[in-house]
Every structure is written in structure tokens, then in C-alpha cells.
Design a protein around this motif. Structure first.
Motif, PDB file in Angstrom:
ATOM      1  N   ILE A 150      40.462  40.564 -47.873  1.00 37.97           N
ATOM      2  CA  ILE A 150      39.625  39.570 -47.192  1.00 37.97           C
ATOM      3  C   ILE A 150      40.022  39.444 -45.722  1.00 37.97           C
ATOM      4  O   ILE A 150      39.185  39.521 -44.819  1.00 37.97           O
ATOM      5  CB  ILE A 150      39.746  38.201 -47.893  1.00 37.97           C
ATOM      6  CG1 ILE A 150      39.095  38.253 -49.278  1.00 37.97           C
ATOM      7  CG2 ILE A 150      39.099  37.103 -47.053  1.00 37.97           C
ATOM      8  CD1 ILE A 150      39.330  37.006 -50.108  1.00 37.97           C
ATOM      9  N   LEU A 151      41.317  39.251 -45.485  1.00 35.04           N
ATOM     10  CA  LEU A 151      41.767  38.938 -44.125  1.00 35.04           C
ATOM     11  C   LEU A 151      41.794  40.142 -43.198  1.00 35.04           C
ATOM     12  O   LEU A 151      41.832  39.981 -41.978  1.00 35.04           O
ATOM     13  CB  LEU A 151      43.161  38.305 -44.193  1.00 35.04           C
ATOM     14  CG  LEU A 151      43.224  36.954 -44.930  1.00 35.04           C
ATOM     15  CD1 LEU A 151      44.651  36.429 -44.969  1.00 35.04           C
ATOM     16  CD2 LEU A 151      42.299  35.936 -44.288  1.00 35.04           C
ATOM     17  N   THR A 152      41.766  41.353 -43.748  1.00 39.22           N
ATOM     18  CA  THR A 152      41.758  42.545 -42.891  1.00 39.22           C
ATOM     19  C   THR A 152      40.375  43.176 -42.790  1.00 39.22           C
ATOM     20  O   THR A 152      40.207  44.175 -42.099  1.00 39.22           O
ATOM     21  CB  THR A 152      42.747  43.610 -43.424  1.00 39.22           C
ATOM     22  OG1 THR A 152      42.376  43.983 -44.763  1.00 39.22           O
ATOM     23  CG2 THR A 152      44.165  43.073 -43.422  1.00 39.22           C
ATOM     24  N   SER A 153      39.392  42.572 -43.448  1.00 33.20           N
ATOM     25  CA  SER A 153      38.046  43.138 -43.435  1.00 33.20           C
ATOM     26  C   SER A 153      37.392  42.988 -42.058  1.00 33.20           C
ATOM     27  O   SER A 153      37.527  41.944 -41.411  1.00 33.20           O
ATOM     28  CB  SER A 153      37.173  42.442 -44.483  1.00 33.20           C
ATOM     29  OG  SER A 153      35.818  42.823 -44.326  1.00 33.20           O
ATOM     30  N   PRO A 154      36.667  44.008 -41.583  1.00 37.15           N
ATOM     31  CA  PRO A 154      35.906  43.860 -40.340  1.00 37.15           C
ATOM     32  C   PRO A 154      34.872  42.732 -40.433  1.00 37.15           C
ATOM     33  O   PRO A 154      34.447  42.188 -39.418  1.00 37.15           O
ATOM     34  CB  PRO A 154      35.223  45.231 -40.191  1.00 37.15           C
ATOM     35  CG  PRO A 154      36.048  46.175 -40.994  1.00 37.15           C
ATOM     36  CD  PRO A 154      36.565  45.366 -42.152  1.00 37.15           C
ATOM     37  N   ALA A 155      34.506  42.379 -41.657  1.00 36.09           N
ATOM     38  CA  ALA A 155      33.518  41.323 -41.854  1.00 36.09           C
ATOM     39  C   ALA A 155      34.154  39.939 -41.942  1.00 36.09           C
ATOM     40  O   ALA A 155      33.463  38.958 -42.244  1.00 36.09           O
ATOM     41  CB  ALA A 155      32.709  41.599 -43.131  1.00 36.09           C
ATOM     42  N   TRP A 156      35.474  39.837 -41.684  1.00 39.06           N
ATOM     43  CA  TRP A 156      36.138  38.550 -41.834  1.00 39.06           C
ATOM     44  C   TRP A 156      35.505  37.431 -41.003  1.00 39.06           C
ATOM     45  O   TRP A 156      35.285  36.323 -41.524  1.00 39.06           O
ATOM     46  CB  TRP A 156      37.626  38.681 -41.515  1.00 39.06           C
ATOM     47  CG  TRP A 156      38.281  37.340 -41.295  1.00 39.06           C
ATOM     48  CD1 TRP A 156      38.834  36.855 -40.157  1.00 39.06           C
ATOM     49  CD2 TRP A 156      38.413  36.286 -42.260  1.00 39.06           C
ATOM     50  NE1 TRP A 156      39.298  35.585 -40.332  1.00 39.06           N
ATOM     51  CE2 TRP A 156      39.046  35.200 -41.622  1.00 39.06           C
ATOM     52  CE3 TRP A 156      38.036  36.155 -43.600  1.00 39.06           C
ATOM     53  CZ2 TRP A 156      39.332  34.009 -42.270  1.00 39.06           C
ATOM     54  CZ3 TRP A 156      38.305  34.960 -44.251  1.00 39.06           C
ATOM     55  CH2 TRP A 156      38.948  33.904 -43.594  1.00 39.06           C
ATOM     56  N   PRO A 157      35.190  37.624 -39.713  1.00 35.96           N
ATOM     57  CA  PRO A 157      34.568  36.523 -38.956  1.00 35.96           C
ATOM     58  C   PRO A 157      33.279  36.021 -39.608  1.00 35.96           C
ATOM     59  O   PRO A 157      33.016  34.808 -39.639  1.00 35.96           O
ATOM     60  CB  PRO A 157      34.304  37.152 -37.576  1.00 35.96           C
ATOM     61  CG  PRO A 157      35.318  38.232 -37.463  1.00 35.96           C
ATOM     62  CD  PRO A 157      35.440  38.796 -38.854  1.00 35.96           C
ATOM     63  N   GLU A 158      32.491  36.958 -40.132  1.00 40.25           N
ATOM     64  CA  GLU A 158      31.257  36.560 -40.810  1.00 40.25           C
ATOM     65  C   GLU A 158      31.567  35.788 -42.093  1.00 40.25           C
ATOM     66  O   GLU A 158      30.885  34.808 -42.423  1.00 40.25           O
ATOM     67  CB  GLU A 158      30.424  37.804 -41.122  1.00 40.25           C
ATOM     68  CG  GLU A 158      29.076  37.496 -41.771  1.00 40.25           C
ATOM     69  CD  GLU A 158      28.285  38.751 -42.067  1.00 40.25           C
ATOM     70  OE1 GLU A 158      27.324  38.660 -42.839  1.00 40.25           O
ATOM     71  OE2 GLU A 158      28.642  39.817 -41.545  1.00 40.25           O
ATOM     72  N   MET A 159      32.610  36.236 -42.835  1.00 41.27           N
ATOM     73  CA  MET A 159      33.007  35.509 -44.044  1.00 41.27           C
ATOM     74  C   MET A 159      33.432  34.080 -43.692  1.00 41.27           C
ATOM     75  O   MET A 159      33.073  33.113 -44.378  1.00 41.27           O
ATOM     76  CB  MET A 159      34.168  36.219 -44.741  1.00 41.27           C
ATOM     77  CG  MET A 159      33.854  37.573 -45.332  1.00 41.27           C
ATOM     78  SD  MET A 159      35.327  38.215 -46.196  1.00 41.27           S
ATOM     79  CE  MET A 159      34.962  39.968 -46.231  1.00 41.27           C
ATOM     80  N   ALA A 160      34.236  33.937 -42.607  1.00 39.57           N
ATOM     81  CA  ALA A 160      34.705  32.617 -42.204  1.00 39.57           C
ATOM     82  C   ALA A 160      33.538  31.718 -41.815  1.00 39.57           C
ATOM     83  O   ALA A 160      33.512  30.528 -42.154  1.00 39.57           O
ATOM     84  CB  ALA A 160      35.692  32.751 -41.038  1.00 39.57           C
ATOM     85  N   ALA A 161      32.557  32.305 -41.122  1.00 42.99           N
ATOM     86  CA  ALA A 161      31.370  31.520 -40.750  1.00 42.99           C
ATOM     87  C   ALA A 161      30.601  31.075 -41.992  1.00 42.99           C
ATOM     88  O   ALA A 161      30.091  29.945 -42.063  1.00 42.99           O
ATOM     89  CB  ALA A 161      30.476  32.343 -39.826  1.00 42.99           C
TER      90      ALA A 161
END
Length: 379
Positions: A150-161
Motif C-alpha cells: 500500500i505505502l510503496t504503491s505509485p497509486a498511494w496519493p490517490e488511495m489516501a485521497a
């Protein structure tokens, strides 16, 4: 006027932070160019007794405009050339060229400085929106492949949003994460098996050797490699901003002892101390008050110079683990008997771990976390 949706607000915040990052980059570029122009003026006064007259604004804009567009990043050059004082900046650049400065060499370097500043500001703005969710993920999920993915995914900012939008709708995000963990872990293990890899990481040598007072009570993976600091910090869910903050706290706690503070931060086991500080922060404990003991009790100074780094690590761990009510000299460092048995040459640590574990994949027995809360606040 309609109220913006959460998605629109996230988009607006991203746009604003991006604009701020570029504007800050332009400020940095202008500063460097102003310094260069000051150097030109100083050298001309020194050698000739006076400064050369600036070229006309019209000539300068015509001659250097295309060079600025060609040699600076497009976002930086667009903002720079759109400002009201662009003609004066162009005059300074052309004056530098006429004084013998090669703009083809200078402007790319100015651009690099601007890009570094832009990216730092953008990263800080992005981190401001995701830091709380990094903490939520770390506190909700056990150490292991799911949390790391989760935390190393390139999509992490989108997940956090997405997590932020769910929270706005009164969804318990941590409950969602906890419920999804086992399903996602099953997916991870199935994929690993399909690729011929071991689904459960074996306990690494660093994890074995560090098992004990330094790690007791911490939620750590079983396979970290302390020789790879960046990867280990990622596995421990310590982001760069947190690591910088903990580094700063150590230096502030040891005034006048910069060498020793740097030696502590450079120690190979520093990530484990950072993980301890992160855990203490999540528990609301006064980390900096604990670190102040390093300056109050300097018994770590005694001993061979070659072992100073190791003594500092032990002292820092002891300072962090002792209750805040203890005095500076009341060290409570003691042998962890289960750790001693685990690291004994006659016992295989992984076998001991398996017999004591509650079958949570990827997590050592003394680091097991309790069940995630079923209700209440997400953080």
C-alpha cells in the motif's frame, strides 16, 4: 453556486499545490539570477571602476527570450516570462552574456535548482495530505507485504485521497482496511505462490540479531535488511519526512554533540530507533523528552571509541523505553529472556517464533498487534 464535491476539492487542492510549487521554483531561479547579476556588477566595478550599462529591455527580451524557453523547464520559464518584471530580468541575463557568461551553461543549472525546489514543495504539499493516512495504515495493519504494498504503491496519493473522501462520508476507514487485510494477503500469497516465491518471508539475520529490547513491542516485519536503509525504512512505514523529523529531534537533544548525534543517526540500527519513535508518537508519548536523557546521562561516552556508535544505539533505546517519570540515571536496560533464548546458538529463532506466534503472516510473535477496532475514530 453549487458546493464543490470532495473529488473537486481534492483536484483544486492538487492544482493549488502545483501552482505554489512552480511559483516557489521561480522565486529560487530569480534569486540565483540576481546573485549572478550582483557578481557581474561587483567584478566590473572592481576591474573597471564602474558597471556596464544594461542593454535596452526590448533588445534583451528579443535576444534571450527563446534561450530562456529552451534552457529552463517549461513551467518555470512560462511563469518567469509572464511576470511584470520579466524585461528587467531579461536585461540582467543579456548583460551576463555580454560580460562573457555562457547562458547555455548557466541557465540549465538554474533550472535544476528550480526543479529541485519545485519538487520539494510539491512533495511537502503531497505529504501534508497523506501523512495522517500513512499513520492510519501503519496503526491498523500489521507489518508485512500488504502494508508495504500500500505505502510503496505509485497509486498511494490517490488511495489516501479516497480514504479522506470515505471519512468525509462518515466511513470508518480503519475498519475497512482491517477487513480487507486478510483478503488482500490471500491475494498476495496466491500471486507469490504462482511465481514460485515463498509466501511467508523467513526471519532475516538482521531481524534475529536485533530481536530483544531494541524491538520488543514494535510491529516489525521479519525480513528487513539494515544494510539497505531506504528499503528498511519503507518496510517500517517511516516516510522521509518522519525520518528527517526524528533526526532533527536527536540533534536538538544533544546540543554541542553534533558528531555523536550524527554517529547515532548513521548507525545501521537507526531505522529501529525511528520505528520506536513512530510508535511512541502514535501512543502520544513525549519522544523529545525521552531523547533529552542522552544529554543528561552521558555514560555512553565511557568505553572504546570504536564502539561508541553501538553504545549510543543502546543508550537511545533505553532512553526511549524507560517511563518518563524515571530520572536520567535510572536505566532499566535488562536482558529479554525470550529474546535470549531465541538468539541462542542452540535454538532456531524461526522455530521459536512459530511456536509462540498466533499465525499472523509475516509478523514476529513479540510484535503481534491486537485486533483492529470495530468502531470509533479512524485514527
Amino acid at each position: 453556486m453549487a458546493t464543490p464535491t470532495p473529488e473537486e476539492r481534492v483536484g483544486e487542492a492538487f492544482t493549488e499545490s502545483a501552482v505554489e510549487a512552480v511559483q516557489t521554483a521561480v522565486m529560487a531561479a530569480r534569486l540565483v539570477m540576481a546573485i549572478a547579476d550582483a557578481a557581474r556588477r561587483h567584478q566590473q566595478r572592481k576591474q573597471k571602476g564602474k558597471e556596464d550599462d544594461l542593454p535596452t529591455a526590448e533588445e534583451a527580451v528579443t535576444e534571450v527570450g527563446k534561450d530562456v524557453q529552451r534552457l529552463l523547464p517549461s513551467d518555470v520559464s512560462t511563469v518567469l516570462m509572464g511576470e511584470a518584471d520579466w524585461p528587467q530580468l531579461a536585461q540582467q541575463l543579456l548583460a551576463l552574456r555580454k560580460a562573457g557568461v555562457d547562458l547555455d551553461q548557466v541557465l540549465p543549472r538554474v533550472g535544476e535548482i528550480g526543479v529541485n525546489v519545485r519538487d520539494q514543495v510539491a512533495a511537502k504539499a503531497e505529504g501534508a495530505g497523506t501523512d495522517e493516512w500513512v499513520r492510519a495504515v501503519r496503526e491498523t495493519l500489521p507489518a508485512g507485504p500488504v502494508r508495504e504494498a500500500i505505502l510503496t504503491s505509485p497509486a498511494w496519493p490517490e488511495m489516501a485521497a479516497t480514504m479522506a473522501r470515505l471519512e468525509e462520508k462518515s466511513v470508518n476507514v480503519c475498519e475497512v482496511l482491517a477487513a480487507a487485510h486478510n483478503e488482500v494477503l490471500a491475494v498476495d500469497q496466491a500471486v507469490a505462490k504462482g511465481l514460485g516465491a515463498a509466501a511467508e518471508p523467513v526471519m532475516s539475520r538482521d531481524a534475529q540479531l536485533s530481536y530483544g529490547p531494541l524491538t520488543t513491542g514494535l510491529d516489525l516485519p521479519r525480513d528487513y535488511d539494515l544494510s539497505d536503509r531506504e528499503q528498511t525504512l519503507t518496510k517500517l512505514a517511516i516516510d522521509p519526512q518522519e525520518n528527517q523529523r526524528y533526526t532533527r529531534w536527536v540533534r536538538e537533544a544533544m546540543p554541542g554533540r553534533e558528531r555523536e548525534a550524527d554517529l547515532l543517526v548513521a548507525a545501521c540500527k537507526w531505522p529501529l530507533l525511528a520505528a520506536r519513535m513512530a510508535h511512541m508518537e502514535s501512543e502520544g508519548e513525549p519522544v523529545r523528552e525521552h531523547l533529552a536523557r542522552l544529554a543528561q546521562d552521558t555514560s555512553w561516552q565511557d568505553g572504546p571509541a570504536a564502539q561508541l556508535g553501538m553504545r549510543l544505539v543502546v543508550a537511545a533505546s533505553d532512553a526511549l523505553c524507560r517511563p518518563a517519570s524515571d530520572g536520567p540515571g535510572e536505566s532499566r536496560t535488562m536482558v529479554n529472556t525470550s529474546a535470549a533464548r531465541t538468539t541462542s546458538p542452540s535454538v532456531d529463532p524461526t522455530k521459536t517464533a512459530r511456536t509462540a506466534a498466533t499465525a499472523e503472516a509475516g509478523t514476529a510473535p513479540h510484535r503481534q498487534t491486537g485486533p483492529a477496532p470495530k468502531s470509533g475514530q479512524t485514527r
